[in-house]
Write a protein that holds these residues in place. Structure first.
Motif, PDB file in Angstrom:
ATOM      1  N   LEU A   1      16.250 -11.348  -2.588  1.00  0.00           N
ATOM      2  CA  LEU A   1      15.113 -11.231  -3.481  1.00  0.00           C
ATOM      3  C   LEU A   1      15.414 -10.165  -4.531  1.00  0.00           C
ATOM      4  N   THR A   2      15.067 -10.486  -5.776  1.00  0.00           N
ATOM      5  CA  THR A   2      15.124  -9.498  -6.852  1.00  0.00           C
ATOM      6  C   THR A   2      13.681  -9.155  -7.214  1.00  0.00           C
ATOM      7  N   PHE A   3      13.350  -7.883  -7.115  1.00  0.00           N
ATOM      8  CA  PHE A   3      11.977  -7.430  -7.296  1.00  0.00           C
ATOM      9  C   PHE A   3      11.771  -6.815  -8.674  1.00  0.00           C
ATOM     10  N   GLY A   4      10.540  -6.963  -9.176  1.00  0.00           N
ATOM     11  CA  GLY A   4      10.112  -6.146 -10.290  1.00  0.00           C
ATOM     12  C   GLY A   4       9.743  -4.762  -9.782  1.00  0.00           C
ATOM     13  N   SER A   5       9.368  -3.887 -10.716  1.00  0.00           N
ATOM     14  CA  SER A   5       9.027  -2.508 -10.337  1.00  0.00           C
ATOM     15  C   SER A   5       7.618  -2.387  -9.785  1.00  0.00           C
ATOM     16  N   GLY A   6       6.843  -3.464  -9.899  1.00  0.00           N
ATOM     17  CA  GLY A   6       5.497  -3.452  -9.345  1.00  0.00           C
ATOM     18  C   GLY A   6       4.430  -3.071 -10.356  1.00  0.00           C
ATOM     19  N   THR A   7       3.232  -3.600 -10.147  1.00  0.00           N
ATOM     20  CA  THR A   7       2.054  -3.233 -10.930  1.00  0.00           C
ATOM     21  C   THR A   7       1.059  -2.565 -10.001  1.00  0.00           C
ATOM     22  N   GLN A   8       0.657  -1.357 -10.376  1.00  0.00           N
ATOM     23  CA  GLN A   8      -0.313  -0.635  -9.566  1.00  0.00           C
ATOM     24  C   GLN A   8      -1.722  -1.061  -9.966  1.00  0.00           C
ATOM     25  N   LEU A   9      -2.463  -1.592  -8.994  1.00  0.00           N
ATOM     26  CA  LEU A   9      -3.824  -2.068  -9.228  1.00  0.00           C
ATOM     27  C   LEU A   9      -4.820  -1.137  -8.554  1.00  0.00           C
ATOM     28  N   THR A  10      -5.841  -0.756  -9.306  1.00  0.00           N
ATOM     29  CA  THR A  10      -6.954   0.003  -8.736  1.00  0.00           C
ATOM     30  C   THR A  10      -8.230  -0.775  -8.967  1.00  0.00           C
ATOM     31  N   VAL A  11      -8.968  -1.035  -7.890  1.00  0.00           N
ATOM     32  CA  VAL A  11     -10.260  -1.701  -7.991  1.00  0.00           C
ATOM     33  C   VAL A  11     -11.338  -0.641  -7.819  1.00  0.00           C
ATOM     34  N   LEU A  12     -12.136  -0.481  -8.844  1.00  0.00           N
ATOM     35  CA  LEU A  12     -13.133   0.581  -8.862  1.00  0.00           C
ATOM     36  C   LEU A  12     -14.449   0.105  -8.265  1.00  0.00           C
ATOM     37  N   PRO A  13     -14.988   0.874  -7.267  1.00  0.00           N
ATOM     38  CA  PRO A  13     -16.267   0.446  -6.644  1.00  0.00           C
ATOM     39  C   PRO A  13     -17.408   0.498  -7.641  1.00  0.00           C
TER      40      PRO A  13
ATOM     41  N   GLN B   1      22.290  13.475  -1.530  1.00  0.00           N
ATOM     42  CA  GLN B   1      20.891  13.588  -1.973  1.00  0.00           C
ATOM     43  C   GLN B   1      20.365  12.250  -2.471  1.00  0.00           C
ATOM     44  N   GLY B   2      21.195  11.525  -3.179  1.00  0.00           N
ATOM     45  CA  GLY B   2      20.783  10.250  -3.753  1.00  0.00           C
ATOM     46  C   GLY B   2      20.495   9.162  -2.736  1.00  0.00           C
ATOM     47  N   ASP B   3      20.815   9.425  -1.480  1.00  0.00           N
ATOM     48  CA  ASP B   3      20.521   8.433  -0.436  1.00  0.00           C
ATOM     49  C   ASP B   3      19.071   8.505   0.020  1.00  0.00           C
ATOM     50  N   SER B   4      18.346   9.522  -0.409  1.00  0.00           N
ATOM     51  CA  SER B   4      16.938   9.640  -0.025  1.00  0.00           C
ATOM     52  C   SER B   4      16.162   8.447  -0.564  1.00  0.00           C
ATOM     53  N   ALA B   5      15.531   7.709   0.314  1.00  0.00           N
ATOM     54  CA  ALA B   5      14.849   6.475  -0.058  1.00  0.00           C
ATOM     55  C   ALA B   5      14.156   5.919   1.174  1.00  0.00           C
ATOM     56  N   MET B   6      13.426   4.834   0.970  1.00  0.00           N
ATOM     57  CA  MET B   6      12.896   4.042   2.071  1.00  0.00           C
ATOM     58  C   MET B   6      13.881   2.898   2.301  1.00  0.00           C
ATOM     59  N   TYR B   7      14.339   2.738   3.530  1.00  0.00           N
ATOM     60  CA  TYR B   7      15.241   1.649   3.877  1.00  0.00           C
ATOM     61  C   TYR B   7      14.432   0.584   4.603  1.00  0.00           C
ATOM     62  N   LEU B   8      14.398  -0.587   3.994  1.00  0.00           N
ATOM     63  CA  LEU B   8      13.559  -1.678   4.492  1.00  0.00           C
ATOM     64  C   LEU B   8      14.428  -2.789   5.070  1.00  0.00           C
TER      65      LEU B   8
ATOM     66  N   ARG C   1      16.722  -1.239  -0.114  1.00  0.00           N
ATOM     67  CA  ARG C   1      16.435   0.184  -0.302  1.00  0.00           C
ATOM     68  C   ARG C   1      15.405   0.293  -1.417  1.00  0.00           C
ATOM     69  N   GLN C   2      14.414   1.173  -1.210  1.00  0.00           N
ATOM     70  CA  GLN C   2      13.371   1.353  -2.211  1.00  0.00           C
ATOM     71  C   GLN C   2      13.182   2.827  -2.513  1.00  0.00           C
ATOM     72  N   THR C   3      13.230   3.167  -3.798  1.00  0.00           N
ATOM     73  CA  THR C   3      12.934   4.527  -4.231  1.00  0.00           C
ATOM     74  C   THR C   3      11.580   4.546  -4.924  1.00  0.00           C
ATOM     75  N   LEU C   4      11.045   5.731  -5.084  1.00  0.00           N
ATOM     76  CA  LEU C   4       9.682   5.888  -5.571  1.00  0.00           C
ATOM     77  C   LEU C   4       9.499   5.231  -6.936  1.00  0.00           C
ATOM     78  N   GLY C   5       8.476   4.389  -7.046  1.00  0.00           N
ATOM     79  CA  GLY C   5       8.147   3.762  -8.321  1.00  0.00           C
ATOM     80  C   GLY C   5       8.973   2.535  -8.658  1.00  0.00           C
ATOM     81  N   GLN C   6       9.844   2.148  -7.731  1.00  0.00           N
ATOM     82  CA  GLN C   6      10.687   0.978  -7.968  1.00  0.00           C
ATOM     83  C   GLN C   6      10.448  -0.079  -6.903  1.00  0.00           C
TER      84      GLN C   6
ATOM     85  N   TYR D   1       0.855  -1.187   0.000  1.00  0.00           N
ATOM     86  CA  TYR D   1       0.000   0.000   0.000  1.00  0.00           C
ATOM     87  C   TYR D   1       0.893   1.239   0.000  1.00  0.00           C
ATOM     88  N   SER D   2       0.359   2.325  -0.503  1.00  0.00           N
ATOM     89  CA  SER D   2       1.133   3.552  -0.624  1.00  0.00           C
ATOM     90  C   SER D   2       1.707   3.976   0.727  1.00  0.00           C
TER      91      SER D   2
END
Lengths: 114, 114
Positions: A102-114, B84-91, B36-41, A39-40
């Motif tokens: 773990l190697t992650f993808g960039s993610g898929t954003q899902l929106t479920v519309l009411p 500046q490039g260190d700005s991220a979410m550290y998980l 480490r996670q940056t926005l959209g990744q 979640y965001s």
């Protein structure tokens, strides 16, 4: 080529529909596959793991793995607005990394519309 | 099971300062990971411990980054001379010892460099 690829979306589905999320990976030796929901502004939450070819079901979620095609998917049945999130595909054992990371993808954003 | 705990949740600092984050894994988990996670990744692997031993480090982990897990329980991640490039979410994540044990993530520390 990215090691783990997902369609970034956004993917929108109406409430009650089936949401289908796809992921491909580059390394044939990869053995463990995971789907996380994020979640965001929150951290990734594990929702499914799959290790062998075929389908694995858990409630409204079904993970599908095809190692020959290097493809893993997640189906969400009876989608609810609360399912709206980013879904991350993660693969363990990509050769360029360690056996544990773990190697992650960039993610898929899902929106479920009411 | 209290889950993976991270502290602080948010850190704002000026460029050039040092910062330290703490992670407390799930108590019975021997393995601990930093991402480490940056926005959209998706999250990117940084390093991994099994008990107190640091077994893997990513090329992403420059010499300004150091991680410790001195007694095989909690871990710290320090970033020196922040940029500046260190700005991220550290998980932080933890898992059991089995080959297919899934990784469970904490809520993360969001770092903002001014």
């Amino acid at each position: 080529q990215k090691e783990v690829e997902q369609n970034s979306g956004p993917l929108s589905v109406p409430e009650g529909a089936i949401a289908s999320l796809n992921c491909t990976y580059s390394d044939r030796v990869s053995q463990s596959f995971f789907w996380y929901r994020q979640y965001s502004g929150k951290s990734p939450e594990l929702i499914m793991s799959i290790y062998s070819n075929g389908d694995k079901e858990d409630g409204r979620f079904t993970a599908q793995l095809n190692k020959a095609s290097q493809y893993v998917s997640l189906l969400i049945r009876d989608s609810q607005p609360s399912d709206s999130a980013t879904y991350l595909c993660a693969v363990k054992g990509i050769t360029s990394g360690s056996a544990r990371q773990l190697t992650f993808g960039s993610g898929t954003q899902l929106t479920v519309l009411p | 099971d209290t889950g993976v705990s991270q502290d602080p949740r948010h850190k704002i600092t000026k460029r050039g300062q040092n910062v330290t984050f703490r992670c407390d894994p799930i108590s019975e988990h021997n393995r601990l990971y930093w991402y480490r996670q940056t926005l959209g990744q998706g999250p990117e692997f940084l390093t991994y411990f099994q008990n107190e031993a640091q077994l893997e480090k990513s090329r992403l982990l420059s010499d300004r980054f150091s991680a410790e897990r001195p007694k095989g329980s909690f871990s710290t991640l320090e970033i020196q001379r922040t940029e500046q490039g260190d700005s991220a979410m550290y998980l932080c994540a933890s898992s059991g010892l089995g080959a297919d044990q899934p990784q469970h993530f904490g809520d993360g520390t969001r770092l903002s460099i001014l």
